[in-house]
Design a protein around this motif. Structure first.
Motif, PDB file in Angstrom:
ATOM      1  N   PHE A  17       0.847  -1.185   0.000  1.00  0.00           N
ATOM      2  CA  PHE A  17       0.000   0.000   0.000  1.00  0.00           C
ATOM      3  C   PHE A  17       0.884   1.237   0.000  1.00  0.00           C
ATOM      4  O   PHE A  17       1.247   1.741   1.063  1.00  0.00           O
ATOM      5  CB  PHE A  17      -0.924  -0.009   1.218  1.00  0.00           C
ATOM      6  N   GLY A  18       1.240   1.729  -1.170  1.00  0.00           N
ATOM      7  CA  GLY A  18       2.096   2.903  -1.268  1.00  0.00           C
ATOM      8  C   GLY A  18       3.414   2.683  -0.564  1.00  0.00           C
ATOM      9  O   GLY A  18       4.154   1.759  -0.910  1.00  0.00           O
ATOM     10  N   PRO A  19       3.688   3.477   0.477  1.00  0.00           N
ATOM     11  CA  PRO A  19       4.998   3.385   1.122  1.00  0.00           C
ATOM     12  C   PRO A  19       5.155   2.242   2.131  1.00  0.00           C
ATOM     13  O   PRO A  19       6.189   2.125   2.758  1.00  0.00           O
ATOM     14  CB  PRO A  19       5.113   4.731   1.844  1.00  0.00           C
ATOM     15  N   LEU A  20       4.135   1.396   2.272  1.00  0.00           N
ATOM     16  CA  LEU A  20       4.274   0.297   3.225  1.00  0.00           C
ATOM     17  C   LEU A  20       3.827  -1.022   2.622  1.00  0.00           C
ATOM     18  O   LEU A  20       3.015  -1.064   1.705  1.00  0.00           O
ATOM     19  CB  LEU A  20       3.517   0.577   4.528  1.00  0.00           C
ATOM     20  N   ALA A  21       4.405  -2.088   3.155  1.00  0.00           N
ATOM     21  CA  ALA A  21       4.009  -3.441   2.779  1.00  0.00           C
ATOM     22  C   ALA A  21       3.693  -4.203   4.058  1.00  0.00           C
ATOM     23  O   ALA A  21       4.346  -4.018   5.084  1.00  0.00           O
ATOM     24  CB  ALA A  21       5.124  -4.145   2.006  1.00  0.00           C
ATOM     25  N   VAL A  22       2.679  -5.039   3.996  1.00  0.00           N
ATOM     26  CA  VAL A  22       2.299  -5.884   5.124  1.00  0.00           C
ATOM     27  C   VAL A  22       2.861  -7.278   4.850  1.00  0.00           C
ATOM     28  O   VAL A  22       2.618  -7.851   3.786  1.00  0.00           O
ATOM     29  CB  VAL A  22       0.768  -5.946   5.291  1.00  0.00           C
ATOM     30  N   HIS A  23       3.613  -7.813   5.804  1.00  0.00           N
ATOM     31  CA  HIS A  23       4.184  -9.146   5.687  1.00  0.00           C
ATOM     32  C   HIS A  23       3.465 -10.080   6.657  1.00  0.00           C
ATOM     33  O   HIS A  23       3.225  -9.717   7.812  1.00  0.00           O
ATOM     34  CB  HIS A  23       5.675  -9.130   6.028  1.00  0.00           C
ATOM     35  N   ARG A  24       3.136 -11.277   6.176  1.00  0.00           N
ATOM     36  CA  ARG A  24       2.550 -12.318   7.034  1.00  0.00           C
ATOM     37  C   ARG A  24       3.634 -13.351   7.300  1.00  0.00           C
ATOM     38  O   ARG A  24       4.300 -13.814   6.376  1.00  0.00           O
ATOM     39  CB  ARG A  24       1.354 -12.976   6.357  1.00  0.00           C
ATOM     40  N   HIS A  25       3.807 -13.695   8.560  1.00  0.00           N
ATOM     41  CA  HIS A  25       4.846 -14.643   8.959  1.00  0.00           C
ATOM     42  C   HIS A  25       4.210 -15.849   9.644  1.00  0.00           C
ATOM     43  O   HIS A  25       3.368 -15.683  10.535  1.00  0.00           O
ATOM     44  CB  HIS A  25       5.828 -13.993   9.939  1.00  0.00           C
ATOM     45  N   ASP A  26       4.610 -17.019   9.243  1.00  0.00           N
ATOM     46  CA  ASP A  26       4.280 -18.239   9.969  1.00  0.00           C
ATOM     47  C   ASP A  26       5.400 -18.445  10.977  1.00  0.00           C
ATOM     48  O   ASP A  26       6.576 -18.534  10.611  1.00  0.00           O
ATOM     49  CB  ASP A  26       4.178 -19.438   9.024  1.00  0.00           C
ATOM     50  N   VAL A  27       5.030 -18.492  12.257  1.00  0.00           N
ATOM     51  CA  VAL A  27       6.005 -18.492  13.335  1.00  0.00           C
ATOM     52  C   VAL A  27       5.856 -19.766  14.157  1.00  0.00           C
ATOM     53  O   VAL A  27       4.742 -20.249  14.388  1.00  0.00           O
ATOM     54  CB  VAL A  27       5.789 -17.256  14.247  1.00  0.00           C
ATOM     55  N   VAL A  28       7.000 -20.300  14.603  1.00  0.00           N
ATOM     56  CA  VAL A  28       7.010 -21.455  15.494  1.00  0.00           C
ATOM     57  C   VAL A  28       7.721 -21.055  16.780  1.00  0.00           C
ATOM     58  O   VAL A  28       8.811 -20.477  16.740  1.00  0.00           O
ATOM     59  CB  VAL A  28       7.730 -22.660  14.839  1.00  0.00           C
ATOM     60  N   ALA A  29       7.069 -21.355  17.913  1.00  0.00           N
ATOM     61  CA  ALA A  29       7.656 -21.072  19.225  1.00  0.00           C
ATOM     62  C   ALA A  29       7.234 -22.162  20.192  1.00  0.00           C
ATOM     63  O   ALA A  29       6.036 -22.410  20.366  1.00  0.00           O
ATOM     64  CB  ALA A  29       7.207 -19.718  19.735  1.00  0.00           C
ATOM     65  N   GLU A  30       8.205 -22.801  20.801  1.00  0.00           N
ATOM     66  CA  GLU A  30       7.955 -23.880  21.776  1.00  0.00           C
ATOM     67  C   GLU A  30       6.977 -24.904  21.242  1.00  0.00           C
ATOM     68  O   GLU A  30       6.046 -25.328  21.934  1.00  0.00           O
ATOM     69  CB  GLU A  30       7.456 -23.284  23.095  1.00  0.00           C
ATOM     70  N   GLY A  31       7.159 -25.292  19.983  1.00  0.00           N
ATOM     71  CA  GLY A  31       6.338 -26.337  19.384  1.00  0.00           C
ATOM     72  C   GLY A  31       4.993 -25.875  18.859  1.00  0.00           C
ATOM     73  O   GLY A  31       4.314 -26.626  18.166  1.00  0.00           O
ATOM     74  N   ALA A  32       4.557 -24.689  19.184  1.00  0.00           N
ATOM     75  CA  ALA A  32       3.285 -24.168  18.697  1.00  0.00           C
ATOM     76  C   ALA A  32       3.550 -23.233  17.511  1.00  0.00           C
ATOM     77  O   ALA A  32       4.589 -22.595  17.424  1.00  0.00           O
ATOM     78  CB  ALA A  32       2.563 -23.404  19.812  1.00  0.00           C
ATOM     79  N   SER A  33       2.585 -23.168  16.615  1.00  0.00           N
ATOM     80  CA  SER A  33       2.746 -22.247  15.486  1.00  0.00           C
ATOM     81  C   SER A  33       1.613 -21.220  15.502  1.00  0.00           C
ATOM     82  O   SER A  33       0.522 -21.478  15.991  1.00  0.00           O
ATOM     83  CB  SER A  33       2.771 -23.007  14.165  1.00  0.00           C
ATOM     84  N   TYR A  34       1.905 -20.069  14.959  1.00  0.00           N
ATOM     85  CA  TYR A  34       0.918 -19.002  14.866  1.00  0.00           C
ATOM     86  C   TYR A  34       1.324 -18.071  13.733  1.00  0.00           C
ATOM     87  O   TYR A  34       2.414 -18.177  13.175  1.00  0.00           O
ATOM     88  CB  TYR A  34       0.774 -18.248  16.195  1.00  0.00           C
ATOM     89  N   THR A  35       0.459 -17.121  13.413  1.00  0.00           N
ATOM     90  CA  THR A  35       0.712 -16.150  12.365  1.00  0.00           C
ATOM     91  C   THR A  35       0.940 -14.781  12.992  1.00  0.00           C
ATOM     92  O   THR A  35       0.242 -14.396  13.937  1.00  0.00           O
ATOM     93  CB  THR A  35      -0.498 -16.074  11.401  1.00  0.00           C
ATOM     94  N   SER A  36       1.928 -14.064  12.472  1.00  0.00           N
ATOM     95  CA  SER A  36       2.151 -12.682  12.901  1.00  0.00           C
ATOM     96  C   SER A  36       2.264 -11.806  11.656  1.00  0.00           C
ATOM     97  O   SER A  36       2.498 -12.295  10.549  1.00  0.00           O
ATOM     98  CB  SER A  36       3.401 -12.555  13.772  1.00  0.00           C
ATOM     99  N   PHE A  37       2.090 -10.512  11.862  1.00  0.00           N
ATOM    100  CA  PHE A  37       2.167  -9.553  10.763  1.00  0.00           C
ATOM    101  C   PHE A  37       3.135  -8.431  11.141  1.00  0.00           C
ATOM    102  O   PHE A  37       3.194  -8.025  12.304  1.00  0.00           O
ATOM    103  CB  PHE A  37       0.784  -8.946  10.474  1.00  0.00           C
ATOM    104  N   THR A  38       3.892  -7.973  10.154  1.00  0.00           N
ATOM    105  CA  THR A  38       4.763  -6.815  10.337  1.00  0.00           C
ATOM    106  C   THR A  38       4.547  -5.852   9.179  1.00  0.00           C
ATOM    107  O   THR A  38       4.022  -6.228   8.123  1.00  0.00           O
ATOM    108  CB  THR A  38       6.249  -7.212  10.401  1.00  0.00           C
TER     109      THR A  38
END
Length: 182
Positions: A17-38
């Motif tokens: 979106f113009g000057p920014l981009a949204v990144h989706r990350h698949d993350v693993v921590a202590e055996g669990a996975s989740y999604t984060s955004f930056t």
């Protein structure tokens, strides 16, 4: 007991979106996975400018995020290939109509490390003098505001100056404002 550091397993650009981009990350921590955004953003600058008489040159402008007019240090995006110090001098002229005789680095900060990897480079510009009208782009409407150090401190205390990056730049600049340049 130490902190467990999550690991990005995969990352994709979810949107630009113009000057920014949204990144989706698949993350693993202590055996669990989740999604984060930056948010990917270019580096920024924030420049506390002072005149030879010791007054601070700030900028009054409308900000969409708060839907209000704010008082801030001059600041903006570091263009591709541009040095942060050059961006600081450019933004000072564009937003206030003031040019500076010299510029000193005041370090950098992460604006929001929870969501953004970019940095904001902070500067003290000395010898600020009016050379013309602000020259912002078509999306900016700005005017210079000149304040004494005491007025700046009062405005940070009562909320008239509320932009966090401006507050950091000013707090780093204020002790140096009365000290001759290095």
């Amino acid at each position: 007991m130490g902190i467990t550091i999550p690991r990005r397993h995969a990352s994709v650009v979810a949107g630009s979106f113009g000057p920014l981009a949204v990144h989706r990350h698949d993350v693993v921590a202590e055996g669990a996975s989740y999604t984060s955004f930056t948010l990917e953003l270019a580096d920024w600058i924030s420049v506390a400018a002072i005149t030879d008489s010791g007054e601070f040159v700030l900028v009054r402008q409308y900000r969409h995020g708060v839907d209000a007019v704010t008082i801030e240090t001059a600041g903006g995006i570091v263009d591709p290939g541009e040095e942060p110090a050059a961006a600081a001098l450019r933004e000072l002229v564009e937003e206030t109509g003031y040019a500076a005789a010299s510029i000193e680095p005041l370090g950098w900060v992460h604006p929001n490390p929870a969501l953004q990897p970019n940095r904001c480079h902070l500067y003290l510009a000395r010898g600020a003098r009016l050379i013309g009208e602000p020259e912002g782009d078509e999306h900016e409407s700005t005017e210079a505001v000149v304040m004494t150090a005491g007025e700046v401190m009062a405005a940070m205390q009562d909320g008239r100056i509320s932009h966090a990056l401006t507050v950091v730049a000013l707090l780093r600049a204020l002790p140096l404002a009365a000290v001759p340049p290095r």
